[in-house]
Design a protein around this motif. Structure first.
Motif, PDB file in Angstrom:
ATOM      1  N   GLN A   7       0.777  -1.269   0.084  1.00  0.00           N
ATOM      2  CA  GLN A   7       0.048   0.114   0.231  1.00  0.00           C
ATOM      3  C   GLN A   7       0.962   1.345   0.039  1.00  0.00           C
ATOM      4  O   GLN A   7       1.949   1.300   0.706  1.00  0.00           O
ATOM      5  N   PRO A   8       0.461   2.318  -1.118  1.00  0.00           N
ATOM      6  CA  PRO A   8       1.046   3.489  -0.737  1.00  0.00           C
ATOM      7  C   PRO A   8       0.983   4.059   0.698  1.00  0.00           C
ATOM      8  O   PRO A   8      -0.200   4.036   1.168  1.00  0.00           O
ATOM      9  N   GLY A  64       2.976  13.947   9.203  1.00  0.00           N
ATOM     10  CA  GLY A  64       1.822  12.856   9.287  1.00  0.00           C
ATOM     11  C   GLY A  64       2.117  11.509   8.908  1.00  0.00           C
ATOM     12  O   GLY A  64       1.252  10.942   8.344  1.00  0.00           O
ATOM     13  N   PHE A  65       3.285  11.204   8.814  1.00  0.00           N
ATOM     14  CA  PHE A  65       3.732  10.078   8.581  1.00  0.00           C
ATOM     15  C   PHE A  65       4.084   8.959   9.589  1.00  0.00           C
ATOM     16  O   PHE A  65       5.460   8.725  10.256  1.00  0.00           O
ATOM     17  N   ASP A  98      11.558  -0.014   3.602  1.00  0.00           N
ATOM     18  CA  ASP A  98      10.252  -0.330   3.153  1.00  0.00           C
ATOM     19  C   ASP A  98       9.263   0.886   3.378  1.00  0.00           C
ATOM     20  O   ASP A  98       8.507   1.108   2.323  1.00  0.00           O
ATOM     21  N   CYS A  99       9.292   1.274   4.565  1.00  0.00           N
ATOM     22  CA  CYS A  99       8.173   2.339   4.824  1.00  0.00           C
ATOM     23  C   CYS A  99       8.302   3.571   3.824  1.00  0.00           C
ATOM     24  O   CYS A  99       7.466   4.068   3.269  1.00  0.00           O
ATOM     25  N   CYS A 100       9.714   4.012   3.690  1.00  0.00           N
ATOM     26  CA  CYS A 100       9.848   5.239   3.039  1.00  0.00           C
ATOM     27  C   CYS A 100       9.569   4.961   1.728  1.00  0.00           C
ATOM     28  O   CYS A 100       9.414   6.204   1.015  1.00  0.00           O
ATOM     29  N   ILE A 104       4.287   8.382  -0.258  1.00  0.00           N
ATOM     30  CA  ILE A 104       3.841   9.342  -1.675  1.00  0.00           C
ATOM     31  C   ILE A 104       3.272  10.801  -1.148  1.00  0.00           C
ATOM     32  O   ILE A 104       2.703  10.635   0.033  1.00  0.00           O
ATOM     33  N   ALA A 105       3.652  11.710  -1.625  1.00  0.00           N
ATOM     34  CA  ALA A 105       3.413  13.015  -1.141  1.00  0.00           C
ATOM     35  C   ALA A 105       1.708  13.262  -1.202  1.00  0.00           C
ATOM     36  O   ALA A 105       1.296  12.796  -2.057  1.00  0.00           O
TER      37      ALA A 105
END
Lengths: 105, 326
Positions: A7-8, A64-65, A98-100, A104-105
């Motif tokens: 998932q993005p 927000g990440f 993996d997370c990074c 997506i912006a």
């Protein structure tokens, strides 16, 4: 995490028009931070790696990440453990990378 | 005492508001960008330092309203920096919010022991940090106010009589030294006892506070407005000629007369003013100035209230302004 592996990853602030520019900058600069992090780990300069992980932990949630913060926090913990375990560090780094890559912006 | 009071900035209001700024000392540019944008909504400027050395310098040169300090800094521990900020007289008054990923209680305790105002753990929630910055700045304002409290009237926020006495003496000395004009006005709300008796003391307080606000809005920044007694106020107007002082007082008088009051649509509150100015040789000490202004106020009251009278040395009493000009 495996459930979302493909998932993005969107920022919790992605709907905030004021945040768009900042989010874009943040996402653009992420690969650079990851490169620095890998480089520091390759050179075994744990202090540098720790500093970068710490900054990502702080900035991630601020942008927000939350998953980035969590992964960076795990890595920081692995790096500051009284007995540094190469395996634990490797795993935490993989999870963070993996997370990074899903961001997506 | 004049030496002390002359160092006080001349202001109609005791606690001047200036542009608020927050100094952020954090090595991560992402945090700077984010905070800068979020604080813009609160009309707060962000001063950015990426290192401790830079932070020390900017804290001194910018005098921020609050400092946000990340514990993990390159080359310098945030604790060391905090200690240095708190031991420097030029920076010790700014509230410091520590920002860190550490949840350790001993770190928090240490930060507070070293003089931190607050402590926020990363990753921080931006709304929470903003709220805490607001809280820290409020504490700073209150502390600042406390320092001035001995010179401030609690009900109106104007200077009190003790400050007035010092300030008038200093301004008279300044006038004698420089030859610049000076004017003093004493004003009194008309029939205030009747207002208190009919509408109640709480409403009387509202009127006194409303008049104080009106004074602050109408006066120049370097005028000094004081609450002299119950419903009596004193205005020191530096560099004002008699004509200018009269114009200022009359403007205040007319504005008050035209003002409406909450819950009392038909109520008209007025005030009488007594003016003294520097055109008189005999007025060399504060007591003579106050007496002259008081006599003018008395004559304004006797002539029917809601007017500005000026002191005439030949009469030894106050009189209307118009006759002076003739």
């Amino acid at each position: 995490m495996a459930d979302h592996a493909d998932q993005p990853l969107r920022s919790a602030f992605s709907d905030d028009p004021e945040m768009q520019h900042l989010l874009q900058l943040f996402v653009e600069e992420l690969p650079q931070h990851i490169d620095e992090l890998c480089e520091a780990l390759n050179d075994e300069s744990l202090d540098d790696a720790q500093r970068i992980a710490h900054q990502l932990k702080g900035a991630g949630a601020g942008y927000g990440f939350a998953p980035i913060s969590e992964a960076a926090s795990d890595l920081e913990a692995a790096l500051t453990a009284s007995v540094a375990e190469a395996n634990a560090i490797r795993q935490a780094l993989d999870a963070l990378v993996d997370c990074c890559t899903r961001v997506i912006a | 005492m004049p030496e002390q009071t002359s160092s006080v900035t001349m202001n109609a209001t005791p606690a001047p508001e200036r542009q608020q700024s927050v100094l952020l000392i954090d090595p991560a540019p992402e945090v700077h960008r984010m905070l800068s944008m979020r604080l813009r909504e609160d009309d707060i400027a962000l001063v950015a330092a990426m290192t401790g050395e830079e932070g020390l310098e900017l804290a001194e040169s910018h005098q921020p309203s609050a400092i946000i300090l990340e514990l993990h800094l390159p080359r310098m521990s945030g604790f060391d920096l905090l200690r240095r900020l708190k031991s420097n007289p030029a920076t010790m008054h700014a509230p410091v919010i520590m920002l860190t990923a550490s949840e350790k209680a001993e770190d928090k305790v240490r930060a507070f022991e070293l003089g931190a105002t607050d402590y926020v753990c990363k990753p921080f929630n931006m709304s929470e940090l903003r709220a805490r910055i607001g809280g820290a700045m409020r504490i700073r304002r209150l502390l600042h106010l406390l320092e001035q409290r001995a010179q401030i009237d609690g009900m109106t926020g104007l200077w009190n009589r003790a400050y007035f006495n010092d300030k008038l003496a200093a301004e008279i000395a300044h006038m004698q030294r420089t030859g610049e004009p000076l004017a003093l006005a004493i004003c009194d709300l008309d029939k205030f006892k009747h207002l208190n008796d009919t509408l109640g003391h709480p409403f009387g307080d509202v009127v006194i506070q409303g008049f104080a606000q009106l004074l602050l809005r109408q006066l120049r920044s370097y005028d000094v407005a004081c609450r002299y007694g119950g419903e009596e106020f004193a205005l020191i107007l530096p560099s004002a000629t008699l004509e200018e002082a009269f114009a200022a007082c009359d403007r205040i008088r007319r504005t008050l007369e035209a003002r409406t009051w909450p819950g009392q649509p038909d109520l008209v509150v007025t005030a009488s003013f007594g003016l003294a100015d520097c055109g008189l040789d005999s007025m060399t000490n504060p007591a003579s100035w106050i007496e002259a202004a008081d006599r003018s106020l008395y004559s304004a009251k006797e002539s029917g209230r809601n007017r500005v009278h000026v002191f005439d040395a030949r009469l030894g009493a106050g009189r209307e302004m118009k006759r002076m000009a003739a």
